[in-house]
Design an enzyme around this catalytic site. Structure first.
Site, PDB file in Angstrom:
ATOM      1  N   LYS A  52       0.872  -1.170   0.000  1.00  0.00           N
ATOM      2  CA  LYS A  52       0.000   0.000   0.000  1.00  0.00           C
ATOM      3  C   LYS A  52       0.912   1.224   0.000  1.00  0.00           C
ATOM      4  CE  LYS A  52      -2.318   3.385   2.431  1.00  0.00           C
ATOM      5  NZ  LYS A  52      -1.938   4.430   1.462  1.00  0.00           N
ATOM      6  N   GLY A 105       7.043   5.136   7.849  1.00  0.00           N
ATOM      7  CA  GLY A 105       6.167   6.307   7.927  1.00  0.00           C
ATOM      8  C   GLY A 105       6.375   7.009   9.258  1.00  0.00           C
ATOM      9  N   SER A 106       5.350   7.712   9.691  1.00  0.00           N
ATOM     10  CA  SER A 106       5.478   8.512  10.910  1.00  0.00           C
ATOM     11  C   SER A 106       5.417   7.631  12.163  1.00  0.00           C
ATOM     12  CB  SER A 106       4.343   9.540  10.964  1.00  0.00           C
ATOM     13  OG  SER A 106       3.105   8.858  10.976  1.00  0.00           O
ATOM     14  N   THR A 107       5.974   8.159  13.237  1.00  0.00           N
ATOM     15  CA  THR A 107       5.938   7.440  14.519  1.00  0.00           C
ATOM     16  C   THR A 107       4.491   7.265  14.979  1.00  0.00           C
ATOM     17  OG1 THR A 107       8.148   8.180  15.088  1.00  0.00           O
ATOM     18  CG2 THR A 107       6.710   7.614  16.937  1.00  0.00           C
ATOM     19  N   GLY A 116       3.032   4.475  13.036  1.00  0.00           N
ATOM     20  CA  GLY A 116       3.752   3.263  13.464  1.00  0.00           C
ATOM     21  C   GLY A 116       3.154   2.679  14.736  1.00  0.00           C
ATOM     22  N   GLU A 176      10.013   1.554  10.390  1.00  0.00           N
ATOM     23  CA  GLU A 176      11.014   2.591  10.096  1.00  0.00           C
ATOM     24  C   GLU A 176      10.290   3.917  10.238  1.00  0.00           C
ATOM     25  OE1 GLU A 176      14.084   2.061   9.544  1.00  0.00           O
ATOM     26  OE2 GLU A 176      14.243   0.026   8.773  1.00  0.00           O
ATOM     27  N   CYS A 213      13.653  11.222   6.179  1.00  0.00           N
ATOM     28  CA  CYS A 213      13.486  10.824   7.586  1.00  0.00           C
ATOM     29  C   CYS A 213      14.723  11.124   8.419  1.00  0.00           C
ATOM     30  CB  CYS A 213      13.148   9.343   7.655  1.00  0.00           C
ATOM     31  SG  CYS A 213      14.279   8.331   6.697  1.00  0.00           S
ATOM     32  N   GLU A 222       9.321  16.689  14.272  1.00  0.00           N
ATOM     33  CA  GLU A 222       9.849  16.436  12.941  1.00  0.00           C
ATOM     34  C   GLU A 222       9.262  17.483  11.997  1.00  0.00           C
ATOM     35  OE1 GLU A 222       8.634  12.736  11.161  1.00  0.00           O
ATOM     36  OE2 GLU A 222      10.651  12.434  10.394  1.00  0.00           O
TER      37      GLU A 222
HETATM   38  P1  NAP Z   1       2.496   8.474   7.397  1.00  0.00           P
HETATM   39  O1  NAP Z   1       1.473   9.529   7.426  1.00  0.00           O
HETATM   40  O2  NAP Z   1       2.802   7.753   8.645  1.00  0.00           O
HETATM   41  O3  NAP Z   1       2.051   7.454   6.260  1.00  0.00           O
HETATM   42  C1  NAP Z   1       2.822   6.333   5.926  1.00  0.00           C
HETATM   43  C2  NAP Z   1       1.935   5.301   5.281  1.00  0.00           C
HETATM   44  O4  NAP Z   1       0.990   4.837   6.260  1.00  0.00           O
HETATM   45  C3  NAP Z   1       1.095   5.836   4.124  1.00  0.00           C
HETATM   46  O5  NAP Z   1       0.971   4.848   3.146  1.00  0.00           O
HETATM   47  C4  NAP Z   1      -0.228   6.134   4.812  1.00  0.00           C
HETATM   48  O6  NAP Z   1      -1.337   6.184   3.945  1.00  0.00           O
HETATM   49  C5  NAP Z   1      -0.325   4.959   5.738  1.00  0.00           C
HETATM   50  N1  NAP Z   1      -1.281   5.165   6.827  1.00  0.00           N
HETATM   51  C6  NAP Z   1      -1.769   6.337   7.320  1.00  0.00           C
HETATM   52  N2  NAP Z   1      -2.655   6.088   8.310  1.00  0.00           N
HETATM   53  C7  NAP Z   1      -2.743   4.748   8.437  1.00  0.00           C
HETATM   54  C8  NAP Z   1      -3.493   3.872   9.273  1.00  0.00           C
HETATM   55  N3  NAP Z   1      -4.346   4.342  10.191  1.00  0.00           N
HETATM   56  N4  NAP Z   1      -3.296   2.551   9.131  1.00  0.00           N
HETATM   57  C9  NAP Z   1      -2.433   2.048   8.225  1.00  0.00           C
HETATM   58  N5  NAP Z   1      -1.721   2.815   7.376  1.00  0.00           N
HETATM   59  C10 NAP Z   1      -1.862   4.153   7.492  1.00  0.00           C
HETATM   60  O7  NAP Z   1       3.893   9.025   6.851  1.00  0.00           O
HETATM   61  P2  NAP Z   1       4.149   9.920   5.581  1.00  0.00           P
HETATM   62  O8  NAP Z   1       3.629  11.293   5.875  1.00  0.00           O
HETATM   63  O9  NAP Z   1       3.703   9.226   4.352  1.00  0.00           O
HETATM   64  O10 NAP Z   1       5.760   9.924   5.517  1.00  0.00           O
HETATM   65  C11 NAP Z   1       6.516  10.748   6.312  1.00  0.00           C
HETATM   66  C12 NAP Z   1       6.990  10.013   7.550  1.00  0.00           C
HETATM   67  O11 NAP Z   1       7.713   8.852   7.173  1.00  0.00           O
HETATM   68  C13 NAP Z   1       7.955  10.833   8.357  1.00  0.00           C
HETATM   69  O12 NAP Z   1       7.649  10.698   9.727  1.00  0.00           O
HETATM   70  C14 NAP Z   1       9.298  10.201   8.064  1.00  0.00           C
HETATM   71  O13 NAP Z   1      10.279  10.386   9.039  1.00  0.00           O
HETATM   72  C15 NAP Z   1       8.927   8.781   7.903  1.00  0.00           C
HETATM   73  N6  NAP Z   1       9.960   8.058   7.124  1.00  0.00           N
HETATM   74  C16 NAP Z   1      10.808   7.199   7.782  1.00  0.00           C
HETATM   75  C17 NAP Z   1      11.815   6.536   7.082  1.00  0.00           C
HETATM   76  C18 NAP Z   1      12.768   5.584   7.769  1.00  0.00           C
HETATM   77  O14 NAP Z   1      13.413   4.803   7.076  1.00  0.00           O
HETATM   78  N7  NAP Z   1      12.876   5.615   9.076  1.00  0.00           N
HETATM   79  C19 NAP Z   1      11.938   6.739   5.715  1.00  0.00           C
HETATM   80  C20 NAP Z   1      11.060   7.619   5.089  1.00  0.00           C
HETATM   81  C21 NAP Z   1      10.063   8.266   5.805  1.00  0.00           C
HETATM   82  P3  NAP Z   1      -1.849   7.627   3.437  1.00  0.00           P
HETATM   83  O15 NAP Z   1      -0.891   8.018   2.409  1.00  0.00           O
HETATM   84  O16 NAP Z   1      -3.178   7.419   2.882  1.00  0.00           O
HETATM   85  O17 NAP Z   1      -1.853   8.533   4.618  1.00  0.00           O
END
Ligand code: NAP
Length: 499
Positions: free
Chosen positions: A192, A245-247, A250, A268, A302, A402
């Site tokens: 997804k 994705g976000s903490t 997560g 991650e 990230c 962040e």
């Molecule tokens: P996000 O809002 O946490 O979304 C990540 C993924 O989770 C998306 O596909 C999102 O779908 C999905 N999601 C959202 N709500 C969900 C739920 N209730 N249940 C299951 N899945 C759900 O993060 P983002 O804004 O896309 O990315 C930015 C974040 O990613 C930052 O915090 C960044 O630090 C982190 N990141 C970490 C790394 C690492 O390797 N540590 C690498 C890259 C990014 P939707 O798109 O529909 O919201």
């Protein structure tokens, strides 16, 4: 060597693309069961972009059933390792061969310069698939030391169906970090992608089938987190969720696993990485690393170095040098312009969040030295200039949250002990760096920073040979390197008694 193309070249290629896409399930494109779609807004100019299938639990059920069927059939995991390797390598080659198209799709979705999409994102995606493809015929099982009366085989077996949920900042690269090891280990995947960035994932899936991956081994369901990600992470027939994705999300993923079938989870997550500069450092090198370490990909990274910890006597000199690097090297422009080094932020809502955190930094006592403001608004796109806020203390919101935008928060320190305490005073532990000419201090300090990756006198060096991931609330489990395979496998012991 990556070819430099003109803006007109990319405009022309874009005009030839059809941007209406369905899910990719069971080896073919399918509309949503509900028939619903949603339209992505292009961050580079605010115009409508792709029209995508809006998935829900019914589509998730279909994709999981397809992945389960493919796993049960053994059509992939049971195949000759040499042949599996050839398919993965062919897939990597197809990614390279379709590099321009993939780069264009990625840029349309996320607004990063198309030359970066081509030279970095496509390249690293292909490398990731190739790296794990090459491992397939080099993985051995074990025989345990049980003595002469029995034999115990310790087999490393795939888990089954893996759900990959990925973010929008480096979609193709992060997809490859999950797909490569999960599929090389013999699993079947339902991906997804983030709702903002589905196009490259859908094309990767088509190319996988073209390379010879059996139908159902790699499925993509597009849509929103609550509507697709949640039912996927709650699904009783999914064996693992590999999430980036976000903490905050997560945390939800862990709760979904606990509430459903105790599926495995790898996370991650976010970061607030410190880049620490001592007064004896090479300030030119530190300035270049600080600027690129924070502003590359418009700060939507990230492990971006968003906290600059600088020893007080060199603070002003360092910030002047960072500003000079930005003026000299970091060209912000429309992502199709060949000179663009950074492009648009992902969407208007996110841009407002970034600017809001800058305003909070100023309200809390920080001073904006340059940049960190909306630019090119006449284009309708989401552009924020790289900038620095100084006079920050580590308790301010701009130092704790962040930002995921091109904004550096500069914090002054006096002693090494103080610097280490500030560096570690965060809920995150993804990355960090130390700049000093004193190698004893460099090693002492790098051991002291509690983070998954620490750089000495450089920032953001990486390759597939090194594991990547976080400590603390930056998550657990590692992407990249040979170690990434482990989390997609389980050990199975088979005993046989003799005589
Ligand atoms: P996000 O809002 O946490 O979304 C990540 C993924 O989770 C998306 O596909 C999102 O779908 C999905 N999601 C959202 N709500 C969900 C739920 N209730 N249940 C299951 N899945 C759900 O993060 P983002 O804004 O896309 O990315 C930015 C974040 O990613 C930052 O915090 C960044 O630090 C982190 N990141 C970490 C790394 C690492 O390797 N540590 C690498 C890259 C990014 P939707 O798109 O529909 O919201």
């Amino acid at each position: 060597m990556i070819e430099q193309y003109s803006r007109a070249y990319w405009e022309e290629r874009l005009a030839g693309l059809s941007l209406a896409r369905g899910h990719f399930i069971d080896g073919r494109t399918q509309p949503a069961v509900s028939g619903r779609t949603f339209t992505r807004t292009r961050p580079m100019d605010g115009q409508p972009g792709a029209v995508l299938a809006r998935g829900d639990a019914a589509d998730v059920d279909r994709a999981v059933a397809s992945a389960r069927k493919a796993f049960a059939s053994g059509a992939w995991r049971g195949r000759d390792p040499l042949e599996k390797k050839r398919i993965m390598l062919r897939w990597a080659e197809l990614i390279r061969a379709h590099g321009e198209e993939l780069a264009l799709l990625e840029t349309l979705d996320v607004g990063k310069p198309v030359q970066a999409s081509l030279g970095v994102d496509v390249r690293l995606c292909a490398e990731g698939i190739q790296y794990y493809g090459e491992m397939i015929d080099k993985m051995y099982d074990e025989i345990a030391p049980t003595g002469p009366k029995a034999r115990a085989l310790v087999r490393k077996v795939p888990l089954g169906v893996v759900a990959a949920i990925t973010p929008w900042n480096y979609p193709m690269i992060i997809d490859a970090w999950k797909l490569g090891p999960a599929i090389a280990a013999g699993n079947c995947v339902v991906l997804k992608p983030a709702e903002q960035s589905s196009l490259s994932a859908l094309r990767l899936a088509e190319l996988a089938v073209e390379a010879g991956l059996p139908a159902g081994v790699f499925n993509v369901v597009t849509g929103f987190g609550e509507e697709v990600g949640k039912p996927l992470a709650l699904h009783a027939d999914v064996d693992m969720v590999a999430f980036t994705g976000s903490t905050e999300v997560g945390r939800l993923i862990m709760s979904y696993a606990a509430r459903s079938n105790l599926k495995r989870v790898a996370l991650e997550l976010g970061g607030k990485s410190p880049l620490v500069v001592f007064a004896d450092a090479d300030l030119d090198a530190a300035a270049s690393a600080a600027a690129w370490g924070c502003f590359y990909n418009s700060g939507e990274t990230c492990h971006a170095a968003t906290r600059l910890l600088v020893q007080r006597p060199v603070q002003d000199a360092l910030i002047e040098k960072i500003e000079a690097v930005v003026k000299r090297e970091i060209v912000l422009a429309h992502p199709f312009e060949p000179e663009a080094q950074i492009g648009a932020l992902i969407e208007a809502e996110h841009m407002d969040k970034v600017l809001g955190l800058v305003a909070a930094g100023e309200a809390d006592g920080g001073r904006r030295v340059f940049g960190a403001e909306r630019v090119l608004s006449e284009t309708g796109g989401c552009y924020v200039s790289p900038g620095v806020v100084t006079d920050v203390t580590n308790d301010m919101r701009i130092a704790r949250q962040e930002i995921f935008g091109p904004v550096l928060a500069a914090i002054a320190f006096d002693t090494e002990e103080e610097a280490l305490a500030i560096a570690n005073d965060t809920i995150y532990g993804l990355a960090g760096a130390v700049f000093t000419r004193d190698m004893d201090r460099a090693h002492r300090f790098s051991e002291g920073i509690h983070a998954g990756t620490v750089w000495i006198n450089t920032y953001d060096m990486s390759n597939f040979a090194t594991p990547f991931g976080g400590f603390k609330q930056s998550g657990f489990g590692r992407d990249r390197s040979v170690h990434a395979i482990d989390k997609y496998c389980d050990y199975k012991t088979i005993w046989q008694q003799f005589g």
